[in-house]
Motif scaffolding. Structure first.
Motif, short mmCIF file in Angstrom:
data_model
loop_
_atom_site.label_atom_id
_atom_site.label_comp_id
_atom_site.label_asym_id
_atom_site.label_seq_id
_atom_site.Cartn_x
_atom_site.Cartn_y
_atom_site.Cartn_z
N GLY A 1 0.80 -1.15 -0.02
CA GLY A 1 0.03 0.10 -0.24
C GLY A 1 0.77 1.31 -0.02
N TYR A 2 2.00 1.09 0.30
CA TYR A 2 3.00 2.42 0.16
C TYR A 2 3.42 2.59 -1.29
N VAL A 3 2.79 3.36 -1.91
CA VAL A 3 3.20 3.61 -3.41
C VAL A 3 3.07 5.05 -3.88
N TYR A 4 3.81 5.25 -4.98
CA TYR A 4 3.79 6.49 -5.52
C TYR A 4 2.46 7.07 -5.61
N PRO A 5 2.29 8.46 -5.15
CA PRO A 5 3.27 9.33 -4.80
C PRO A 5 3.82 9.37 -3.50
N PHE A 6 3.67 8.39 -2.70
CA PHE A 6 4.19 8.13 -1.43
C PHE A 6 3.59 9.12 -0.26
N THR A 7 2.24 9.29 -0.35
CA THR A 7 1.66 10.21 0.61
C THR A 7 0.89 9.84 1.77
N GLN A 8 1.12 8.24 1.86
CA GLN A 8 0.63 7.72 2.96
C GLN A 8 1.44 7.76 4.38
N SER A 9 0.63 8.00 5.56
CA SER A 9 1.15 8.09 6.80
C SER A 9 1.41 6.96 7.49
N LEU A 10 2.71 6.50 8.07
CA LEU A 10 3.21 5.41 8.47
C LEU A 10 4.30 5.49 9.29
N PRO A 11 4.63 4.54 10.00
CA PRO A 11 5.97 4.85 10.85
C PRO A 11 7.19 5.16 10.06
N LEU A 12 8.04 5.81 10.54
CA LEU A 12 9.25 6.42 9.86
C LEU A 12 10.24 4.89 9.55
N GLY A 13 10.44 4.14 10.54
CA GLY A 13 11.32 3.25 10.31
C GLY A 13 10.59 1.99 9.24
N VAL A 14 9.42 1.84 9.00
CA VAL A 14 8.71 0.94 8.18
C VAL A 14 8.95 1.52 6.82
N ALA A 15 8.63 2.87 6.65
CA ALA A 15 9.02 3.55 5.25
C ALA A 15 10.13 3.62 4.97
N THR A 16 11.25 3.79 5.76
CA THR A 16 12.71 3.71 5.62
C THR A 16 13.13 2.24 4.87
N ARG A 17 12.54 1.15 5.57
CA ARG A 17 12.99 -0.11 5.19
C ARG A 17 12.27 -0.31 3.56
N PHE A 18 11.21 0.32 3.36
CA PHE A 18 10.58 0.14 2.17
C PHE A 18 11.18 1.02 1.06
N MET A 19 11.57 1.99 1.23
CA MET A 19 12.32 3.05 0.32
C MET A 19 13.66 2.14 0.15
N ARG A 20 14.45 1.29 0.95
CA ARG A 20 15.57 0.70 0.48
C ARG A 20 15.41 -0.27 -0.30
N TRP A 21 14.19 -0.96 -0.09
CA TRP A 21 13.82 -2.21 -1.17
C TRP A 21 13.28 -1.41 -2.51
N PHE A 22 12.75 -0.36 -2.32
CA PHE A 22 12.50 0.36 -3.75
C PHE A 22 13.48 0.76 -4.56
N GLU A 23 14.34 1.26 -3.94
CA GLU A 23 15.81 1.84 -4.67
C GLU A 23 16.28 0.60 -5.33
N VAL A 24 16.52 -0.30 -4.64
CA VAL A 24 17.24 -1.63 -5.07
C VAL A 24 16.16 -2.16 -6.11
N CYS A 25 14.93 -2.23 -6.04
CA CYS A 25 14.13 -2.81 -7.28
C CYS A 25 14.25 -1.86 -8.42
N CYS A 26 14.35 -0.61 -8.32
CA CYS A 26 14.41 0.14 -9.36
C CYS A 26 15.69 0.19 -10.00
N ASP A 27 16.72 -0.13 -9.35
CA ASP A 27 18.10 -0.40 -10.11
C ASP A 27 17.93 -1.75 -10.88
N VAL A 28 17.30 -2.76 -10.40
CA VAL A 28 17.28 -4.14 -10.92
C VAL A 28 16.22 -3.83 -12.34
N LEU A 29 15.29 -2.83 -12.28
CA LEU A 29 14.48 -2.61 -13.21
C LEU A 29 15.26 -1.99 -14.59
#
Length: 351
Positions: A275-303
């Protein structure tokens, strides 16, 4: 807020962290989009209706500009360009050698030469009687100094053409379009000045048919749409840059896939949350969002690597539907580029 300032401080810190993560995610998507656009093919020059008319260009850097002022700013900083009027006034401080007027400041002399075609044409015709100039107040009007005015004037405004380029073109032993074009590209001048100089070269006495033909070809090539690779539109007054501009992309045709050979396989891990998708306006704990963004950056590099490899090998991306949905709008971009979605993920056509 007065009774429990720490609570609001934490909320502000969390909001700031989420905003930074949002900007980071947007930057990752923007970088991926640029890599896909590079695979699409050569950039197309912007249209005059949407980006403005490109009138000037730097031939050395291959940059097009929508105004003479923008070009002059680039040329002065990058190549040390100076106006002809500044070169004229540089050695004479405050005295105009075209009309004999003495100005209070050198800047006023440069402005005078910039607006007086007659003084530019007759530059050097005035000889002062004394080498010393009168002392003047900074706000004083220009005064005429004693001297002799011969009245000789040039036929052409020296600011409208480049004398050095004209002499270099005239001195060419072998006249062909390629040689003359390489010579013209080495001079940092506005396109209008280069066109006038090339026209004077073709209209000069003793110009051969080869000179006329080469000059005509160069005149056609002195077009920002033809000789530039990058187009820089000037920002209008009061316009602000969009922080999160749209990420829509509709390629005109599919990518040039390679359909034979060994299949290159790429894999994506499962997203840490849903559920945390672009434009990333959802409100959620900062630690969870940070872990997701790390995964997101790695996946975009793979794409990005997945799309680039498709130009040399058939490719297959193993990813779940949840992972692809979390990477929107990147999945939509790849589908528009010609990739096919399967139960296992994405692949190049017929691979």
């Amino acid at each position: 807020m007065c009774r429990a300032p720490g609570r609001f401080k934490g909320l502000v810190r969390r909001a700031r962290g989420l905003a930074l993560l949002r900007a980071s995610g947007y930057a990752v998507l923007r970088a991926l989009l640029r890599s896909l656009q590079a695979l699409e093919g050569a950039p197309v020059a912007p249209s005059a209706t949407s980006e403005g008319v490109f009138t000037d260009a730097c031939l050395i850097c291959g940059l097009a500009f929508t105004s003479r002022a923008a070009w002059a700013c680039h040329a002065s900083k990058k190549h040390g360009y100076r106006l002809v009027t500044s070169q004229m006034a540089g050695a004479n401080e405050r005295l105009c050698l075209g009309c004999g007027k003495c100005f209070a400041k050198p800047a006023r002399l440069r402005r005078h030469l910039l607006n007086s075609v007659q003084c530019r044409k007759s530059w050097g015709s005035f000889q002062p009687s004394s080498a010393s100039l009168p002392a003047m107040h900074a706000l004083a009007l220009p005064v005429c100094v004693p001297g002799v005015l011969s009245g000789a004037t040039a036929a052409t405004d020296p600011a409208s053409f480049h004398r050095g380029l004209l002499e270099a073109l005239t001195a060419l032993d072998r006249v062909d379009c390629d040689t003359a074009w390489c010579l013209v590209k080495d001079f940092v001048e506005p396109l209008s000045v280069l066109r006038t100089t090339v026209g004077m070269w073709a209209a000069g006495a003793g110009a051969t048919p080869d000179v006329v033909e080469a000059a005509a070809d160069i005149q056609l090539m002195l077009d920002p749409q033809l000789c530039c690779d990058e187009f820089r539109a000037s920002r209008t007054l009061g316009e602000s840059a969009a922080v999160f501009a749209g990420l829509e992309w509709h390629p005109p045709c599919p990518f040039p896939f390679v359909l034979s050979g060994e299949i290159a396989v790429f894999r994506l891990e499962e997203p840490p949350l849903q559920g945390y998708v672009y434009p990333f306006t959802q409100s959620l704990p900062l630690g969870v969002a940070t872990r997701f963004m790390r995964w997101f950056e790695v996946c975009c590099d793979v794409l990005g690597a997945f799309a680039q490899t498709s130009a040399v090998h058939p490719v297959c991306l193993c990813a779940s539907c949840a992972a692809l949905e979390a990477l929107e709008p990147a999945r939509a971009w790849l589908l528009r580029a010609g990739f096919v979605q399967t139960a296992e993920g994405l692949r190049s056509p017929a691979s």
